[in-house]
Write a protein that holds these residues in place. Structure first.
Motif, mmCIF file in Angstrom:
data_model
loop_
_atom_site.group_PDB
_atom_site.id
_atom_site.type_symbol
_atom_site.label_atom_id
_atom_site.label_comp_id
_atom_site.label_asym_id
_atom_site.label_seq_id
_atom_site.Cartn_x
_atom_site.Cartn_y
_atom_site.Cartn_z
ATOM 1 N N UNK A 16 0.863 -1.188 0.000
ATOM 2 C CA UNK A 16 0.000 0.000 0.000
ATOM 3 C C UNK A 16 0.898 1.236 0.000
ATOM 4 N N UNK A 17 0.573 2.204 -0.859
ATOM 5 C CA UNK A 17 1.322 3.448 -0.897
ATOM 6 C C UNK A 17 0.399 4.634 -1.081
ATOM 7 N N UNK A 18 0.794 5.773 -0.534
ATOM 8 C CA UNK A 18 -0.028 6.978 -0.615
ATOM 9 C C UNK A 18 0.607 8.012 -1.536
ATOM 10 N N UNK A 19 -0.211 8.708 -2.358
ATOM 11 C CA UNK A 19 0.327 9.772 -3.214
ATOM 12 C C UNK A 19 0.756 10.995 -2.413
ATOM 13 N N UNK A 20 0.400 11.056 -1.132
ATOM 14 C CA UNK A 20 0.728 12.207 -0.290
ATOM 15 C C UNK A 20 1.787 11.878 0.760
ATOM 16 N N UNK A 21 2.463 10.761 0.605
ATOM 17 C CA UNK A 21 3.490 10.341 1.554
ATOM 18 C C UNK A 21 4.805 11.039 1.195
ATOM 19 N N UNK A 68 3.392 -8.530 -6.422
ATOM 20 C CA UNK A 68 2.556 -8.212 -5.254
ATOM 21 C C UNK A 68 1.332 -7.419 -5.688
ATOM 22 N N UNK A 69 0.216 -7.641 -5.015
ATOM 23 C CA UNK A 69 -0.956 -6.788 -5.212
ATOM 24 C C UNK A 69 -0.620 -5.405 -4.663
ATOM 25 N N UNK A 70 -0.978 -4.362 -5.396
ATOM 26 C CA UNK A 70 -0.648 -3.003 -4.938
ATOM 27 C C UNK A 70 -1.900 -2.143 -4.872
ATOM 28 N N UNK A 71 -2.004 -1.353 -3.810
ATOM 29 C CA UNK A 71 -3.122 -0.433 -3.624
ATOM 30 C C UNK A 71 -2.589 0.971 -3.401
#
Length: 232
Positions: free
Chosen positions: A180-185, A199-202
């Motif tokens: 999982x990754x955030x565009x605002x991180x 890997x499945x990515x969200x």
């Protein structure tokens, strides 16, 4: 006589049914009925196990026994390879304590790296059912150029550690990998560092680096990944 033979064959078949191999779905049902695997949480740099409190509380509310939620704390100033050896010992301890066959590993930030080293190089893939990376610098982060010491050097893009870790198969063995990754991180730079081949990515909503540990939606998605049969 034919009627009697037919009756005898049917009776024999019914008698043998309990001895026949169970179907895969039946075996899966029994596995799910036994309850979820223990979860080992692996924090990131400059952190400790207490940072998982919100997520651990949610798992407990959703049916995970308290003894199956290991908010592990380790010295994050060591090389990720050294931490991986310690993680191997911790997972063996959890398996012994719970009697489980496998664990699920949920990581935040740098915790992805030591756990991946464990999976790839220390036989961990045989002991982990599902693996989760929240905001992991899996291909490095430019932010690590602002800190020092072995783990920061290893997190820098192009480091020898990452080159070796990402060589060949990025998701080895049978564990179910998800990131999982955030565009605002702002801590993970570039943002596409998080995703792994295989890997499945969200991509999450606009969350800060720490927010991936506490966001309700991310929690629900992580729960569905590691044990989809558990319901509130």
């Amino acid at each position: 006589m034919i009627k009697n033979l037919s009756w005898s064959a049917s009776t024999l078949l019914l008698a043998l049914l309990p001895l026949l191999p169970a179907s895969a779905s039946a075996a899966d049902d029994r596995h799910r009925a036994a309850g979820p695997d223990p979860v080992v949480f692996v924090h990131g740099w400059n952190s400790d196990g207490s940072t998982w409190q919100t997520m651990a509380d949610r798992f407990r509310a959703d049916g995970w026994p308290a003894g199956h939620l290991d908010q592990w704390t380790y010295n994050a100033n060591q090389s990720n390879a050294t931490v991986a050896v310690q993680l191997a010992e911790e997972i063996d301890r959890v398996l012994d304590a719970t009697g489980a066959g496998t664990v699920d590993v949920v990581t935040h930030s740098m915790g992805a790296l030591s756990s991946r080293y464990y999976l790839k190089n220390l036989g961990g893939a045989a002991k982990v059912d599902a693996w989760v990376s929240l905001a992991g610098p899996n291909h490095g982060t430019e932010t690590a150029r602002w800190c020092g010491g072995a783990p920061c050097i290893e997190m820098r893009p192009g480091s020898d550690f990452l080159a070796t870790l990402n060589s060949g198969d990025e998701t080895p063995g049978t564990p179910r990998y998800a990131t999982w990754g955030s565009p605002c991180d702002s801590v993970i730079n570039p943002a596409d560092s998080v995703a792994l081949d295989g890997a499945a990515h969200t991509t999450t909503a606009c969350l800060d680096h720490s927010g991936l540990r506490t966001d309700r939606r991310v929690y629900e998605e992580v729960k569905a990944h590691i044990h989809p049969s558990v319901r509130r």
